[in-house]
Scaffold this active site. Structure first.
Site, mmCIF file in Angstrom:
data_model
loop_
_atom_site.group_PDB
_atom_site.id
_atom_site.type_symbol
_atom_site.label_atom_id
_atom_site.label_comp_id
_atom_site.label_asym_id
_atom_site.label_seq_id
_atom_site.Cartn_x
_atom_site.Cartn_y
_atom_site.Cartn_z
ATOM 1 N N ARG A 113 0.651 -1.176 0.001
ATOM 2 C CA ARG A 113 -0.020 0.003 0.022
ATOM 3 C C ARG A 113 0.891 1.172 -0.126
ATOM 4 N NH1 ARG A 113 -5.135 -1.713 3.947
ATOM 5 N NH2 ARG A 113 -6.437 -2.340 2.052
ATOM 6 N N LYS A 115 -13.046 -9.345 8.988
ATOM 7 C CA LYS A 115 -13.800 -8.355 9.118
ATOM 8 C C LYS A 115 -15.293 -8.574 8.917
ATOM 9 C CE LYS A 115 -10.588 -4.731 8.241
ATOM 10 N NZ LYS A 115 -10.015 -3.898 7.267
ATOM 11 N N GLY A 151 -6.172 -5.920 2.302
ATOM 12 C CA GLY A 151 -4.752 -6.014 2.685
ATOM 13 C C GLY A 151 -4.079 -7.214 3.061
ATOM 14 N N GLY A 170 -12.555 -4.144 1.353
ATOM 15 C CA GLY A 170 -13.866 -3.583 1.269
ATOM 16 C C GLY A 170 -14.270 -2.732 0.163
HETATM 17 N N1 LIG Z 1 -11.109 -18.789 11.124
HETATM 18 C C1 LIG Z 1 -10.512 -17.489 11.303
HETATM 19 N N2 LIG Z 1 -10.547 -16.841 12.754
HETATM 20 C C2 LIG Z 1 -10.019 -15.815 12.887
HETATM 21 N N3 LIG Z 1 -9.272 -14.834 12.123
HETATM 22 C C3 LIG Z 1 -9.323 -15.333 10.737
HETATM 23 C C4 LIG Z 1 -9.929 -16.713 10.572
HETATM 24 N N4 LIG Z 1 -9.737 -16.702 8.999
HETATM 25 C C5 LIG Z 1 -8.920 -15.779 8.755
HETATM 26 N N5 LIG Z 1 -8.735 -14.684 9.718
HETATM 27 C C6 LIG Z 1 -8.056 -13.618 9.920
HETATM 28 O O1 LIG Z 1 -8.548 -12.796 8.857
HETATM 29 C C7 LIG Z 1 -7.628 -11.602 8.731
HETATM 30 C C8 LIG Z 1 -7.942 -10.753 7.432
HETATM 31 O O2 LIG Z 1 -9.043 -10.440 7.544
HETATM 32 P P1 LIG Z 1 -9.681 -9.073 6.613
HETATM 33 O O3 LIG Z 1 -9.048 -7.904 7.207
HETATM 34 O O4 LIG Z 1 -11.169 -9.424 6.637
HETATM 35 O O5 LIG Z 1 -9.083 -9.407 5.035
HETATM 36 P P2 LIG Z 1 -8.702 -8.533 4.054
HETATM 37 O O6 LIG Z 1 -7.493 -7.465 5.033
HETATM 38 O O7 LIG Z 1 -7.872 -9.117 3.195
HETATM 39 O O8 LIG Z 1 -9.472 -7.659 3.745
HETATM 40 C C9 LIG Z 1 -6.260 -12.421 8.738
HETATM 41 O O9 LIG Z 1 -5.246 -11.615 9.862
HETATM 42 C C10 LIG Z 1 -6.611 -13.912 9.348
HETATM 43 O O10 LIG Z 1 -5.516 -14.231 10.283
HETATM 44 O O1 LIG Z 2 -7.494 -2.580 5.366
HETATM 45 C C1 LIG Z 2 -8.667 -1.995 4.590
HETATM 46 O O2 LIG Z 2 -9.613 -2.251 4.304
HETATM 47 P P1 LIG Z 2 -9.588 -4.067 3.979
HETATM 48 O O3 LIG Z 2 -9.379 -4.791 5.003
HETATM 49 O O4 LIG Z 2 -11.129 -3.972 3.532
HETATM 50 O O5 LIG Z 2 -8.832 -3.978 2.678
HETATM 51 C C2 LIG Z 2 -8.622 -0.206 4.720
HETATM 52 O O6 LIG Z 2 -7.626 0.339 5.207
HETATM 53 C C3 LIG Z 2 -9.741 0.261 5.586
HETATM 54 O O7 LIG Z 2 -9.797 0.007 6.866
HETATM 55 P P2 LIG Z 2 -11.138 -0.213 7.618
HETATM 56 O O8 LIG Z 2 -11.902 -1.412 7.336
HETATM 57 O O9 LIG Z 2 -10.396 -0.184 9.221
HETATM 58 O O10 LIG Z 2 -11.881 1.138 7.558
#
Ligand SMILES: Nc1ncnc2c1ncn2[C@@H]1O[C@H](COP(=O)(O)OP(=O)(O)O)[C@@H](O)[C@H]1O
Ligand SMILES: O=C(OP(=O)(O)O)[C@H](O)COP(=O)(O)O
Length: 397
Positions: free
Chosen positions: A40, A201, A354, A377
């Site tokens: 990023r 998330k 991310g 997101g």
């Molecule tokens: N079953 C699970 N329980 C808890 N955490 C999890 C699980 N599966 C994945 N994760 C966690 O989800 C995190 C990423 O989630 P998220 O922020 O939603 O994805 P991204 O950043 O790709 O949008 C990773 O740090 C991973 O360790």
């Molecule tokens: O990491 C981000 O989103 P992402 O996990 O959906 O890629 C962005 O920086 C937004 O962060 P936020 O979901 O805490 O508002």
């Protein structure tokens, strides 16, 4: 929504102070805080370099993580300033606050060709509330606002949208590129279109399923999101991630998928652990049979087969959120297998988020993907056709 927005090239930045919103919300090592993936930061360089080369004084800002109670040293942007300085080959002046005395003094003294970074915007409570007073204070430090924070354009916060009420607001090159590539791939997608959702998330991403059901042929659920679906069907999820408020919704989504003829795939088995730790005891159980004291941290081997098979003949794959806690090698198997399956398809593959991007990078498959978006997101909401507040607030061309 009109995506034809003015860019940095449409405004005169010479000798001006430019407030530049980036998404420097980078993955960090949970124990040491070290940045584990600087994608990023690298992605923001073309806009930063353009601004510096064209005589702007750049006041960069970003959020990092989700601080709840004001400033939290663990979520300081100082490590980002360090990495940015290395990448730019020039000093990055770090402010100790967002709109406090240190930031305003440093911004006032900033000269053309220099760059500073404000502290984590979420250290200010008004940030996520899109408080106009905070937006006004941020805007008062600059003469032009540039947003290049693609990963945060789905957030209507003070630094991502509010400031545009007080300054001429244009987009940077990253936002432009992301909208072009993702928009292009989905305008008339090669089918079947498969969406894979995972990660942690849950509450901020589970809502997209309703809209994805309108465009996807198959939706695959893994990661932390799967346990809400399992619990909704009466399964036992032990201590796994669970968003109980979304159980009724997940039942509705299963019913809607059936009615629309969209395949909605859920894990049939899961790898469970007796603690959230890399060296936890672990074993495989069927979905919905997780005992108390255990939590699901990855999809199981039968699910891996099912999911890899489902992407084999895809025309387009959108992947957002890892299948498990891939940071711990024992629970990275599902994420790795899905990444490998995508690397071996002829499908157009778009990775968002991310942590998903970091996973693909760490596993060595980054070059095999069509596009690795800096937004998770944000890319999902864009694909759903939702208005993105961080883009809507910019000046139309
Ligand atoms: N079953 C699970 N329980 C808890 N955490 C999890 C699980 N599966 C994945 N994760 C966690 O989800 C995190 C990423 O989630 P998220 O922020 O939603 O994805 P991204 O950043 O790709 O949008 C990773 O740090 C991973 O360790
Ligand atoms: O990491 C981000 O989103 P992402 O996990 O959906 O890629 C962005 O920086 C937004 O962060 P936020 O979901 O805490 O508002």
């Amino acid at each position: 929504m009109n995506y034809n927005k003015k860019t940095v090239k449409d405004v005169d930045v010479k000798g001006k102070k430019v407030l530049l919103r980036c998404d420097f919300n980078v993955p960090q090592d949970k124990a040491t805080g070290a940045i584990t993936d600087d994608k990023r930061i690298v992605a923001a360089l073309p806009t930063i370099q353009y601004l510096l080369d064209n005589g702007a004084a750049v006041i960069a800002c970003s959020h990092l993580g989700k601080p709840k109670e004001g400033p939290d040293p663990k979520l300081s942007l100082a490590p980002v300033a360090g990495r940015l300085a290395e990448l730019l080959g020039k000093p990055v002046i770090m402010a100790a606050d967002v709109v406090g005395p240190d930031a305003t003094a440093k911004a006032a003294a900033l000269k053309p060709g220099e760059i500073m970074l404000l502290e984590n915007t979420r250290f200010e409570k008004g940030e996520t509330k899109n408080d106009p007073e905070l937006a006004k204070k941020m805007a008062s430090m600059a003469e032009v606002y540039v947003s290049d924070a693609f990963g945060a354009v789905h957030r209507a916060h003070a630094s991502t949208a509010g400031v545009a009420d007080y300054l001429p607001a244009v987009s940077g090159f990253l936002i432009q590129k992301e909208l072009e590539i993702i928009g292009g791939a989905l305008a008339d997608p090669k089918r079947p279109l498969v969406a894979i959702l995972g990660g942690s998330k849950v509450s901020s991403k589970i809502g997209v399923i309703n809209n994805l059901l309108e465009i996807a042929d198959t939706i695959i659920i893994g990661g932390g999101m799967a346990y809400t679906f399992s619990a909704a069907e009466g399964g036992k999820v032990g201590d796994s991630l669970l968003e109980a408020d979304w159980e009724d919704y997940s039942k509705e989504m299963v019913a809607k998928a059936k009615a629309k003829g969209v395949k909605l795939l859920l894990p049939v088995d899961t790898v469970i652990a007796d603690a959230f730790a890399p060296d936890a005891n672990h074993k495989v159980v069927a979905s919905g049979e997780i005992p108390d004291g255990w939590q699901g941290l990855d999809i199981g081997p039968e699910t891996v087969k099912l999911y890899c098979d489902a992407v084999k003949d895809a025309g387009t794959v959108i992947w957002n959120g890892p299948m498990g806690v891939f940071e711990f090698p024992a629970f990275a198997v599902g994420t790795k297998a899905v990444a490998e399956a995508l690397a071996n398809t002829n499908a157009i593959t778009i990775i968002g988020g991310g942590d998903s991007a970091a996973a693909v990078q760490q596993l060595g498959y980054a070059d095999k993907m069509t596009h690795i978006s800096t937004g998770g997101g944000a890319s999902l909401e864009f694909m759903e056709g939702k208005e993105l507040p961080g883009v809507a607030c910019l000046l139309d061309k």
